[in-house]
Design a protein around this motif. Structure first.
Motif, mmCIF file in Angstrom:
data_model
loop_
_atom_site.group_PDB
_atom_site.id
_atom_site.type_symbol
_atom_site.label_atom_id
_atom_site.label_comp_id
_atom_site.label_asym_id
_atom_site.label_seq_id
_atom_site.Cartn_x
_atom_site.Cartn_y
_atom_site.Cartn_z
ATOM 1 N N PRO A 1 17.606 66.989 55.857
ATOM 2 C CA PRO A 1 18.426 66.027 55.109
ATOM 3 C C PRO A 1 19.909 66.412 55.082
ATOM 4 O O PRO A 1 20.753 65.573 54.797
ATOM 5 C CB PRO A 1 17.838 66.071 53.702
ATOM 6 N N GLU A 2 20.210 67.677 55.391
ATOM 7 C CA GLU A 2 21.601 68.131 55.316
ATOM 8 C C GLU A 2 22.364 67.873 56.609
ATOM 9 O O GLU A 2 23.576 68.061 56.655
ATOM 10 C CB GLU A 2 21.647 69.636 55.006
ATOM 11 N N VAL A 3 21.663 67.511 57.666
ATOM 12 C CA VAL A 3 22.349 67.252 58.937
ATOM 13 C C VAL A 3 22.197 65.777 59.280
ATOM 14 O O VAL A 3 21.121 65.308 59.638
ATOM 15 C CB VAL A 3 21.772 68.141 60.070
ATOM 16 N N ASP A 4 23.314 65.059 59.149
ATOM 17 C CA ASP A 4 23.291 63.622 59.427
ATOM 18 C C ASP A 4 23.151 63.347 60.909
ATOM 19 O O ASP A 4 23.640 64.110 61.738
ATOM 20 C CB ASP A 4 24.615 62.988 58.981
ATOM 21 N N HIS A 5 22.498 62.251 61.213
ATOM 22 C CA HIS A 5 22.628 61.663 62.536
ATOM 23 C C HIS A 5 24.038 61.057 62.577
ATOM 24 O O HIS A 5 24.531 60.608 61.552
ATOM 25 C CB HIS A 5 21.553 60.576 62.688
ATOM 26 N N PRO A 6 24.710 61.061 63.736
ATOM 27 C CA PRO A 6 26.079 60.542 63.751
ATOM 28 C C PRO A 6 26.196 59.119 63.196
ATOM 29 O O PRO A 6 27.236 58.752 62.670
ATOM 30 C CB PRO A 6 26.456 60.565 65.232
ATOM 31 N N ARG A 7 25.139 58.341 63.333
ATOM 32 C CA ARG A 7 25.280 56.950 62.916
ATOM 33 C C ARG A 7 24.581 56.605 61.604
ATOM 34 O O ARG A 7 24.681 55.488 61.138
ATOM 35 C CB ARG A 7 24.831 56.012 64.045
ATOM 36 N N TRP A 8 23.850 57.542 61.053
ATOM 37 C CA TRP A 8 23.281 57.290 59.724
ATOM 38 C C TRP A 8 22.964 58.610 59.051
ATOM 39 O O TRP A 8 22.898 59.656 59.696
ATOM 40 C CB TRP A 8 22.030 56.395 59.794
#
Lengths: 325, 207
Positions: free
Chosen positions: A276-283
């Motif tokens: 949960p701490e690492v976002d996908h670039p688009r969400w």
């Protein structure tokens, strides 16, 4: 908006209250043993209800429930788990695999084990089914797209295969090569991804008991759209790491060039641990929608680090998971 | 001899177009009420986004259609079609605010500023608002025809922004078939106008 943190040690424990690791692990073991009975009871009840949603379309697979590796979450219905899939070999819409996968022929099937092993060999489906005792395990499945399911898989730890393969000291990674046959798979004509779809794990990840060589779900053999006849399930990673319809298992020196990583390296890393701490670039990946439960008017549920499988954290100690995403 | 409907026929055509334009919305409502969707909010986001783009294309197609077919009456449908683009756009935006952020406006802003594809979509939607607000006859009079016309040329910017938003959303999935289709349509509709304004063929170009 100011969110006040109550300083009661609930949200963020006081350092003085953090249990030393050894004590904690010992306690965990004890609680696990205590809890197993209760979990087994619940799981048996779940199995009794299984008939209500398995379709009986595929042959039954006898398996013994492994409560130590079974989530307590409410299971996704068979219908949702078999009609809402990502399997680009059959099209890119969620409904495509269940509509198109009837052309896949899951028998006869062989998986060849090759690369850095003492002696390469192949296994047919019957050999795979007999290689180790089949277990039922209820795993959470988290898709990189932000939805999740809970599925009772049937299989055994992939480490059984590793044992049999006798990899040499050069084997640092395992590569899963999946079927790419235009005749059976209408989506293979598309240029969405490089075919065949390749996935991979680091050796210690592949050896982790949670990594499941999977031959069935819901007490039956795998439906085609779910990766028949044999797939891998890695529950602490995003779903695309769990390759379907595997034809080759290769033990290799170098990190495999995996399909999604090649397609968009900035978006889909090799590790792709649920985080949960690492976002996908688009969400954002901080929350997820549980299929069949989190729908209208309800907030999404919080995503758990490693999808809640904290046992695997030690595999990544000292690694910056933002860098190795 | 171009088809020229009587006022009564035109009324019927308008009513039919209105009903047709509401069908996608009706279908969504029906699917939701029947719980026929596995991931309802995902589906609604996609469907409303798609229909916003469709209506932007249809609205942009009115002028070329009128010029090529000599059906001047289609101009009378344009306002309604444009408002439907806004209607689906507003549904699309509401769904985003609802299911990605549960109406947490602060969180939404973070997302809008952080992710270029959302930034672009958001700008496109914000630009649609003044067009919707000034769609009444009274507003045309208040602004004056010339100024109104210039304002409504914003659609030439909004439509490409909408396509770009869709393109970036799909780009990493290497699944650009649909965005490409929209790109081709919007490019063709805008190129026609450029070409006509260059050649000055026929009547002067009106939006």
């Amino acid at each position: 908006m100011l969110i006040r943190q109550s300083p009661n040690g609930l949200d963020r424990p006081f350092p003085s209250e953090i249990t030393p690791r050894e004590v904690f692990e010992d306690r965990r073991r004890f609680i696990k043993q205590l809890g197993l009975g209760a979990i087994a009871g619940t799981a048996l009840w779940e199995m009794a209800n299984r008939e209500a949603f398995a379709q009986g379309v595929n042959p039954k697979l006898a398996a013994k429930l492994n409560p130590a590796y079974s989530a307590m979450d409410k299971q996704t219905t068979y219908k949702d788990a078999t009609t809402y899939n990502n399997f680009y070999e059959f099209g890119t819409d969620k409904s495509d695999p269940s509509e198109n996968a009837h052309t896949l022929k899951p028998r006869p099937w062989t998986v060849s084990i090759e690369g850095e092993v003492k002696k390469p060999f192949t296994l047919d489906l019957d050999a795979l089914l007999k290689l180790a005792p089949l277990e039922e395990r209820v795993y959470r499945l988290r898709c990189v797209e932000g939805w999740s399911m809970v599925i009772p898989w049937v299989g055994y730890s992939f480490s059984e295969i590793i044992k049999k393969a006798e990899p040499t000291g050069n084997a640092k990674y395992v590569e899963f090569v999946t079927l790419a046959d235009r005749k059976q798979m209408p989506g293979v004509g598309s240029r969405v991804l490089n075919w065949p779809y390749v996935e991979g794990l680091r050796m210690d990840e592949a050896n982790h008991p949670l990594t499941l060589l999977t031959l069935g779900m819901y007490g039956e053999t795998l439906p085609n759209q779910n990766g028949a006849p044999v797939r891998i399930v890695v529950p602490w990673k995003y779903g695309f790491k769990s390759a379907k319809s595997i034809v080759k298992i290769r033990f290799v020196k170098d990190q495999p060039r995996t399909a999604w990583n090649m397609a968009a390296p900035s978006e889909y890393g090799f590790y792709s641990n649920v985080n949960p701490e690492v976002d996908h670039p688009r969400w954002s990946q901080a929350s997820e929608r549980r299929i069949g439960e989190d729908g209208f008017l309800s907030r999404k549920r919080k995503t758990l680090k490693f999808n809640g499988y904290n046992d695997v954290a030690s595999l990544y100690s000292g690694m910056d998971l933002k860098k190795f995403f | 001899m171009a088809f020229n409907p009587t006022p009564r026929q035109l009324g019927a055509i308008k009513a039919a177009a209105f009903a047709l334009a509401l069908l996608p919305f009706a279908k969504l409502v029906w699917l939701v009420l029947n719980e026929a969707l596995v991931e309802p909010l995902q589906y609604i986001t996609r469907a409303t986004g798609d229909w916003t783009l469709y209506f932007l294309c249809i609205t942009l197609a009115v002028t070329p259609l009128r010029r090529l077919s000599k059906w001047n009456w289609v101009l009378k449908l344009r306002r309604m079609l444009g408002l439907f683009a806004f209607f689906y756009g507003a549904l699309h935006f509401t769904t985003f605010l609802w299911f990605d952020h549960f109406f947490d406006v602060q969180e939404m802003w973070k997302d809008v500023l952080k992710r270029p594809f959302i930034t672009v979509g958001f700008i496109a939607f914000v630009l649609l608002i003044p067009l919707a607000v000034t769609s009444t006859n009274a507003m045309v009079r208040r602004l004056g025809g010339k100024r109104w016309l210039w304002l409504h040329r914003l659609i030439y910017l909004i439509a490409p922004l909408g396509v770009l938003h869709f393109w970036w959303m799909k780009s990493a999935k290497h699944d650009l078939g649909q965005p490409l289709l929209f790109l081709v349509i919007v490019t063709a509709l805008l190129a026609l106008r450029v070409w006509w304004s260059r050649t000055r063929a026929g009547a002067p170009v009106r939006a």
